[in-house]
Write an enzyme that holds these catalytic residues in place. Structure first.
Site, PDB file in Angstrom:
ATOM      1  N   ARG A  31       0.827  -1.221   0.000  1.00 11.32           N
ATOM      2  CA  ARG A  31       0.000   0.000   0.000  1.00 11.32           C
ATOM      3  C   ARG A  31       0.857   1.265   0.000  1.00 11.32           C
ATOM      4  O   ARG A  31       0.449   2.303   0.530  1.00 11.32           O
ATOM      5  CB  ARG A  31      -0.957   0.032   1.199  1.00 11.32           C
ATOM      6  N   ARG A  35      -3.201   6.412   0.996  1.00  9.38           N
ATOM      7  CA  ARG A  35      -3.767   7.541   1.722  1.00  9.38           C
ATOM      8  C   ARG A  35      -2.813   8.261   2.658  1.00  9.38           C
ATOM      9  O   ARG A  35      -3.122   9.365   3.102  1.00  9.38           O
ATOM     10  CB  ARG A  35      -4.989   7.072   2.531  1.00  9.38           C
ATOM     11  N   ARG A  44      -7.501  12.115  -4.879  1.00  9.68           N
ATOM     12  CA  ARG A  44      -8.786  11.565  -4.441  1.00  9.68           C
ATOM     13  C   ARG A  44      -9.824  12.649  -4.161  1.00  9.68           C
ATOM     14  O   ARG A  44     -11.029  12.356  -4.109  1.00  9.68           O
ATOM     15  CB  ARG A  44      -8.580  10.711  -3.194  1.00  9.68           C
ATOM     16  N   ASP A  82      -6.919  -2.693  -6.896  1.00  8.57           N
ATOM     17  CA  ASP A  82      -7.540  -3.238  -5.694  1.00  8.57           C
ATOM     18  C   ASP A  82      -7.830  -4.708  -5.920  1.00  8.57           C
ATOM     19  O   ASP A  82      -8.136  -5.119  -7.046  1.00  8.57           O
ATOM     20  CB  ASP A  82      -8.844  -2.494  -5.374  1.00  8.57           C
ATOM     21  N   TYR A 158     -14.955 -11.714   1.024  1.00 10.82           N
ATOM     22  CA  TYR A 158     -15.569 -10.419   0.731  1.00 10.82           C
ATOM     23  C   TYR A 158     -16.887 -10.593  -0.016  1.00 10.82           C
ATOM     24  O   TYR A 158     -17.876  -9.906   0.266  1.00 10.82           O
ATOM     25  CB  TYR A 158     -14.630  -9.552  -0.113  1.00 10.82           C
TER      26      TYR A 158
END
Length: 362
Positions: A31, A35, A44, A82, A158
């Site tokens: 990652r 963020r 974003r 993703d 998921y």
């Protein structure tokens, strides 16, 4: 037609993944495009998460952001995408709100009929392939580019839970109540993963990582029954397909978080060149389990990045000594993905410490 890419200027990660000696440990972070970087948050502000994934120019930009910021410190780049693009390719709707959310999860095996029976990855996931090709060119050989997918068990979970879960009660209910239907769905997901990974190599990916983020939620027995066969199927099928299609043989990385009980089996039978480990196992113990031929990747607790520079340096020093104490390759990384609140300068310090302490002469 083969795309021409710039020559590699730093192949440290590729050499380590192949088990070749390296002057120091290559380092990248799961990652690492995300963020915690202000430049990513800026993108974003005007683009939804999956819009970034589906727009090759945006995916290329955010993939390259940490490479630019930490130039000379990172030895690998991972394409911004993703793991849940595979369920999307199967026909499921996935939203980010802010975490992943499936408006219509699979409730019973009869719901599997809603999934696409055939998945054309070029049609459904071609945007990832375009982003990989663009990014390879954008990187200009500075570092290799990693492609990836989620592991079948993690994706299966998921798709049934409808999002994240602390207990995986719904997904585990399927395993125990509908074992044969579960195996069939896991195999179906695995086949899409194989097509997707091969497509990423065609597009320019130089290494491939399979993320089994929820592997540790299963007992050793259930991991062996439901998960291990799909992980082995992916590695064997990808290698066979690459060979059959005259494509380059790329190193395969598996990160089965929490499944440290399976390291020996994964090393002997899994078919992966690199095994990622989390921070819950000592590197010396991991090396004893996998032997010298498998490269290990990991394994600092991401939360150490909040502990200040002294803690980061001491942990990296200790980690480096542990990995370097026995024969076998090592790729420095965290034991899971970097989290959003990390100060980018503390990430820089982590990378600088790896460079300082992971040298083969230290």
């Amino acid at each position: 037609m083969t795309t021409e890419f710039p020559p590699m200027k730093n192949d440290l990660l590729l050499r380590a993944a192949r088990g070749e000696p390296t002057e120091r440990a290559p380092v990248w972070v799961m990652r690492q495009a995300g963020r915690y970087l202000p430049e990513f948050r800026k993108v974003r502000e005007s683009h939804e998460f999956f819009e970034v994934c589906r727009t090759p120019a945006l995916a290329t930009e955010v993939t390259a952001q940490p490479i630019r910021r930490y130039r000379g410190l990172l030895d690998g780049s991972i394409i911004f995408s993703d793991i849940l693009v595979v369920p999307q390719a199967l026909g499921m709707e996935v939203l980010m709100n802010p975490g992943p959310f499936f408006p219509e999860p699979l409730v019973t095996p009869s719901d599997v009929s809603k999934l696409r029976t055939e998945v054309d990855v070029n049609k459904e996931l071609g945007y990832v392939f375009e982003a990989i090709t663009q990014t390879r060119k954008e990187l200009d050989g500075i570092v290799p580019l990693i492609g990836f997918c989620g592991a079948p068990w993690t994706l299966f979970s998921y798709m049934i839970e409808g999002g994240g879960s602390k207990t995986l009660q719904k997904a585990k209910t399927w395993l125990f109540k509908y074992p044969e239907e579960s195996k069939a769905l896991l195999k179906r997901i695995a086949d899409v993963c194989v097509d997707f990974l091969v497509g990423q190599v065609k597009a320019g990916a130089q290494l491939l990582q399979v993320f089994d983020s929820w592997a540790g939620e299963l007992s050793p027995y259930d991991f062996g029954v439901f998960t291990f066969p799909t992980l082995q199927h992916i590695s064997r099928s990808v290698r066979q397909r690459l060979s059959d299609e005259g494509l380059p043989s790329v190193p395969l990385i598996l990160f089965a978080k929490g499944a440290n009980h399976a390291l020996k089996q994964l090393a002997e039978e899994g078919g992966y060149d690199v095994l990622g480990i989390d921070w819950c196992i000592d590197p010396v113990e991991a090396r004893c389990l996998v032997g010298p031929k498998i490269t290990l990747q990991g394994n600092m607790d991401p939360n150490v990045l909040y502990g200040g520079r002294d803690a980061i340096e001491e942990t990296v020093k200790r980690m480096s000594q542990a990995f370097r104490s026995s024969e076998g390759g090592w790729i420095a990384n965290l034991g899971h993905g970097i989290t959003p609140g990390v100060d980018p300068e503390d990430m820089r310090w982590f990378l600088e410490c790896v460079h300082k302490y992971s040298s083969s002469t230290n």
